[in-house]
Scaffold this active site. Structure first.
Site, PDB file in Angstrom:
ATOM      1  CD  GLU A 192      -3.284  -0.524   2.044  1.00  0.00           C
ATOM      2  OE1 GLU A 192      -3.116   0.339   2.923  1.00  0.00           O
ATOM      3  OE2 GLU A 192      -4.299  -1.233   1.984  1.00  0.00           O
TER       4      GLU A 192
ATOM      5  CG  HIS B 148       9.343 -29.045   1.822  1.00  0.00           C
ATOM      6  ND1 HIS B 148      10.048 -30.145   1.409  1.00  0.00           N
ATOM      7  CD2 HIS B 148       9.985 -28.583   2.934  1.00  0.00           C
ATOM      8  CE1 HIS B 148      11.052 -30.367   2.241  1.00  0.00           C
ATOM      9  NE2 HIS B 148      11.041 -29.427   3.172  1.00  0.00           N
TER      10      HIS B 148
ATOM     11  CE  LYS C  71     -11.163   1.920   3.225  1.00  0.00           C
ATOM     12  NZ  LYS C  71     -10.735   2.805   4.294  1.00  0.00           N
TER      13      LYS C  71
HETATM   14  O1  PA5 Z   1      -3.322   1.433   5.739  1.00  0.00           O
HETATM   15  C1  PA5 Z   1      -4.431   1.875   5.536  1.00  0.00           C
HETATM   16  O2  PA5 Z   1      -4.684   3.088   5.639  1.00  0.00           O
HETATM   17  C2  PA5 Z   1      -5.591   0.967   5.168  1.00  0.00           C
HETATM   18  O3  PA5 Z   1      -5.195  -0.336   4.966  1.00  0.00           O
HETATM   19  C3  PA5 Z   1      -6.629   0.985   6.285  1.00  0.00           C
HETATM   20  O4  PA5 Z   1      -6.048   0.557   7.473  1.00  0.00           O
HETATM   21  C4  PA5 Z   1      -7.834   0.110   5.963  1.00  0.00           C
HETATM   22  O5  PA5 Z   1      -8.385   0.459   4.721  1.00  0.00           O
HETATM   23  C5  PA5 Z   1      -8.897   0.276   7.042  1.00  0.00           C
HETATM   24  O6  PA5 Z   1      -9.201   1.633   7.208  1.00  0.00           O
HETATM   25  P1  PA5 Z   1      -9.906   2.173   8.505  1.00  0.00           P
HETATM   26  O7  PA5 Z   1      -9.007   1.979   9.672  1.00  0.00           O
HETATM   27  O8  PA5 Z   1     -10.178   3.611   8.213  1.00  0.00           O
HETATM   28  O9  PA5 Z   1     -11.171   1.388   8.653  1.00  0.00           O
END
Ligand code: PA5
Length: 476
Positions: free
Chosen positions: A302, A331, A445
């Protein structure tokens, strides 16, 4: 856990063995020349300066977590103590950065079969982290927990992630039906204090609430209440974890790349990426670190998987992280790593001292092909297996390096998580990208909001409605 002395801390320092990234070990064509550091000194120092300059500001608020949480840590420890007295289950509702760190720390620092232990041995509640909206999984949870003995913790920074809120709606409804006004005794919220819907709901329902600091994004949030509360509930020494992070933070402020493991690892990965190594395999030789590899996969993908750089140019950069586990995946995946395309860097994690020793029993003296194992330990075996993998990768000219952990404990886990966060920050700076946004995640989202008819997403709904219908001839 007692963090006794400076000597003890230094003995717990993580080290990086990057021999196998170099020509001497993996050959002229695939290995790095010893001059890479000199040749890239501009890249290294610019990245270093940029991270140091920005630490503690904007979305780099996470660098301050080892230092600025004294009061909140006490409150978390007290809350955890109360939960341990009253409840048998602690259920986290969250996803992505609001779940993966909790899972990683739980598996690294609790008994590997924590939830299966009898209560007398477990000494803290069972932990469940619900990071999916699969109806079968939700049902399965209700089949094993007793609501009377369960505390839920809904965790969402944005306060609007549909998956998390859907789970919250189901559970709050159940709690209200069963406990009426007292439903809030079974639910804690962890969210942003500034924005989002969860904070509004938490106030309305009078929920105990912990706040996620504004400069701390989801994947960098393990060391704030998001991860600290569940960790404290299951008995992790969260102060030691923060001390480990602080120790690593100091190390990562070192300008010399040979004294700064995060800067070093970032350079190795970025240069490898430039040579077409677009896959980063994370392979701990410890069952307890299996989920740390999972957490790393989110952090790395990410943060670094970005279409544009800070100048707005299209670059489509990033390295695909892959989780592997030593020895299990020897393996399964190693065949590909040794003989497939030259598109991977493999990070091994070595543990010098496991928390237990297990001997291999004597037997079958008449079958030497089996009895050669007798008298050795599983500790020796897993170490030999790691070294053999290193050798096997080297002779196949595959770049790899090893993070050496003296042992797995709360302090070294704090170090390790923080090391990866800092590596990500330096790599982001070297690639000149924003490592802290996630427009790709938001895209998915928002499409889900639009399909469900959420207000404000009408244009996306129109786009989706206008997309071509699927052709049945391509569905067999
Ligand atoms: O790293 C990030 O920002 C995302 O992976 C969020 O953690 C994930 O989308 C969940 O978001 P939130 O904590 O707003 O529910």
């Amino acid at each position: 856990m007692k963090i006794k002395s400076a000597k003890w801390r230094n003995g717990m320092k993580l080290k990086i063995d990057f021999n196998n990234m170099m020509k001497d070990f993996v050959g002229e064509q695939q290995g790095f020349d010893k001059n890479i550091f000199e040749e890239n000194k501009g890249l290294i120092s610019n990245a270093f300066e940029s991270v140091i300059e920005n630490r503690g500001t904007g979305m780099m608020g996470w660098t301050e977590l080892p230092y600025n949480q004294t009061e909140i840590v006490e409150e978390i420890i007290q809350t955890a103590k109360n939960i341990r007295k009253k409840y048998d289950n602690f259920v986290v509702l969250g996803i992505g950065g609001s779940a993966l760190g909790t899972i990683a720390v739980f598996h690294a620092l609790c008994h590997l079969r924590h939830n299966e232990l009898p209560k007398s041995k477990r000494k803290s509640p069972k932990l469940y982290v619900e990071d999916n909206v699969d109806p079968e999984r939700m049902q399965a949870l209700f089949d094993v927990i007793d609501l009377d003995k369960t505390m839920f913790n809904v965790v969402t920074k944005s306060g609007e992630t549909s998956e998390t809120m859907a789970q919250y709606l189901i559970i709050m409804d159940l709690l209200k039906k069963k406990y009426g006004d007292k439903a809030n005794e079974h639910m804690i919220a962890t969210t942003s204090g500034e924005k989002g819907n969860l904070i509004k709901i938490a106030k309305q329902e009078n929920l105990k609430t912990f706040y996620i600091p504004e400069g701390v994004g989801g994947r960098f949030s393990e060391l704030c209440p998001v991860g600290l509360l569940p960790a404290a509930v299951v008995g992790v020494d969260i102060k030691a974890m923060l001390k480990g992070a602080e120790f690593m933070d100091k190390i990562c402020q070192n300008k010399s790349i040979f004294k700064n493991p995060a800067l070093l690892m970032a350079l190795l990965q970025v240069l490898a990426m430039k040579n077409g190594k677009n896959i980063s395999v994370m392979m701990p030789y410890a069952e307890s670190l299996k989920h740390v590899a999972d957490w790393y996969c989110q952090l790395w993908s990410e943060s670094l998987g970005k279409a544009t750089n800070n100048l707005g140019e299209k670059i489509f950069v990033g390295q695909t992280p892959v989780k592997a586990l030593g020895v299990t995946d020897q393996h399964s995946q190693i065949q590909l790593y040794r003989e497939g395309p030259f598109d991977k860097v493999i990070t091994l994690i070595a543990v010098e001292n496991y928390r237990t020793t297990y001997e291999i029993s004597d037997g079958y003296k008449d079958i030497p092909e089996v009895s050669f194992l007798c008298g050795h330990t599983l500790n020796e075996f897993i170490t030999v297996a790691r070294k053999s993998t290193e050798y096997a990768l080297n002779i196949a000219n595959r770049q790899n390096y090893t993070i050496i952990m003296p042992e797995v404990n709360a302090f070294t886990i704090g170090e390790l998580l923080y090391l990866f966060e800092m590596e990500t920050a330096f790599a982001g700076a070297m690639l000149n990208i924003d490592a802290y946004n996630q427009p790709g995640v938001e895209g998915g989202k928002h499409a889900a909001y639009a399909i469900f008819g959420k207000k404000g997403y009408e244009n996306i709904k129109k786009e989706l409605d206008n997309a071509p219908n699927k052709n049945s001839k391509y569905i067999c």
